[in-house]
Enzyme design. Sequence first.
Site, mmCIF file in Angstrom:
data_model
loop_
_atom_site.group_PDB
_atom_site.id
_atom_site.type_symbol
_atom_site.label_atom_id
_atom_site.label_comp_id
_atom_site.label_asym_id
_atom_site.label_seq_id
_atom_site.Cartn_x
_atom_site.Cartn_y
_atom_site.Cartn_z
ATOM 1 C CG ASN A 167 5.166 -1.928 7.723
ATOM 2 O OD1 ASN A 167 4.807 -0.778 7.710
ATOM 3 N ND2 ASN A 167 4.674 -2.833 8.546
ATOM 4 C CG LEU A 267 -3.680 -3.136 6.994
ATOM 5 C CD1 LEU A 267 -4.143 -1.700 7.133
ATOM 6 C CD2 LEU A 267 -3.225 -3.427 5.565
ATOM 7 C CG ASP A 268 3.258 -7.709 9.476
ATOM 8 O OD1 ASP A 268 3.110 -8.313 10.554
ATOM 9 O OD2 ASP A 268 4.370 -7.371 9.009
ATOM 10 C CB ALA A 269 4.551 -4.526 11.702
#
Length: 647
Positions: A167, A267-269
């Site tokens: 992100n 897949l972070d945040a």
Amino acid sequence: MARQRIAYRSTPDYTQPLIEVPAKVRDRLFERLSFLYGSGKAKRYLPELERLLKVHCAHKVLATTAAEPSLEPGDRFSEKDLVLITYGDLIQGQGRSPLASLAQFLQQLPKFANVINTLHILPFFPYSSDRGFSITDFHVVDPKLGSWQDITALGSQYQLMFDGVFNHVSAQSLAFQEMLNGNPLYRDVFTTYTSPGELTLEQRQMILRPRTSDILTQYHSINGPVWVWTTFSPDQIDLNYRNPHVLLGVVETLLLYVRRGANIIRLDAVTYLWDEPGTTGANLAQTHEVIKLLRDVLSVADPTVSLITETNIPHADNIAYFGDGTDEAHMVYNFALPPLVLYTFYQQDATALTNWAKTLTYPSATTTFFNILDTHDGIGLMGVKDILPAAEIQFLLQQARDQGAFISYRTSEKGQKEPYEINTTWFSALSLDSSPEDLSFQVKRYVASRSLALVLRGVPGIYLHGLMGSQNDVDTVLRTQSKRDINRQIIRQVDIIKAIADPQSKLSHLMQQLGRLLEIRVRQPAFHPNGAQRILALGPEVFAVLRISPDCTQHILTLTNVTACACRLEISLAELGITGLHPTELAPASSSDEPIICAIPDDSHWYDLVGRRGWRATQQKLAIALEPYDVVWLVPFVELEQAIESG
């Protein structure tokens, strides 16, 4: 042991034939790029995407590629999978890097060493803030933790989950600094404005965020003041995926992680991936399309690598990241589970959890949930926002506060401050530090709560402090002024070894009770993520799940007393629907809402795998007495015999 991975060279070998992207995949990649950027740009950037894949595959050893085993989609995960979540430096050893100390430490846990087969090492890259989630360089291991050699060594013993923190980047990263320096190559890598008014008040109010800080942060560049989009903090600068070069850079990083040994990429945040003024900025169609593109990339680069999405949002939005069951995440965090389990034990009533669990569906046999309770952040609340009434969420928050927890907040859809997560360790959430209760009773309740994440269909994950039964670290919170630090304290290896040796210690109790439960769990095919499950409403005191192995050779009736009182159950075997026929006479369980229950020839005698005792049904009814917080996993005795006879 880790599953066998494809071998990769440190440098590409262009003397071997270059891979050709299959026509179907190429067409899908073109369609996805067209959706994101239009057909003109798709034609321009597709060759570069193909080039990245060819470079990646040129790192593979040709003989290994030729012998690459075919993966059965339904067996991507199995009952043997148990994920330990940890920072790379939570274990403090002597004379070794933190990552090397972690490897040695895990082998010293007698009850846990042989059941953990996957490590999720939270971001192990250089960073400037947010405990690793504000990364300055995505391509190297933080030298304070160790090296890529340490990661490789861990990968020889465990499957590895890497964090794809795609992100944003750190404000100290080269890319952001070059943008501030006026380098034209980095001009559109971030979402920037020359005036804060360019993002109107109306547009700001539409944006959903997990924080309460301002969405724009001012920096000074060579060209004067600049305001940049910062979803999470002023030090975490959002990447601008409207620029195709950003997406290609992320794909290149993803492929590096595959070559470095990632079995699973988290897949972070990812909820907030695509910044688009005039929208909520969350769960956008473009975000889903990027995830689908990454899955297509992996289907060529290494189809054994899985994608998991971390989206702490309402349950209905969360499960949308499964896509159609074949095109998006292989696994999704089950964020509704932790607050529901905590609520269940606070209320000593399993009704809400039972009703919700009955609604769980899976779009295909290739998808599953990641069943966690505690995490490095805490206990997210968004998952139950549309499940529990507001009054019951307030009850949950008040009970957690009474146990010594902190509450973190975010900006709601209406621009207001609302509770976002409970910051606590799982043990402290259930037992006060000064509790007069007997330690063995506290541990029994704790293990009972953890068992619920083990019996539901999915892959279980346990945060290291949950495995250790750690208590709240308020001192660190006071020092750092970060509520999330309440469950991130460093553990000294010598202290753990000492506690294990003390039969009266909490850790020793946990080793025996939780360790035994985990040992049993990873050996039972009924807990395969593709095994069917039936949620049973046997009374508010008990959470009950019937699990069936994919080949119908094993049934396990799991019963957990969620109360501090003894109770007695009378279970009609006819209602379970497993009497009369041999398992081979019925089809395997399906993934539908009402699974096919494979029958067994004799169901009068049952054996409790946990309590090591037998139970006998009379007149087609099974009477079970449960002590407070008992965990009972019942198997028809005839199936035990059949398993022994089949070897």
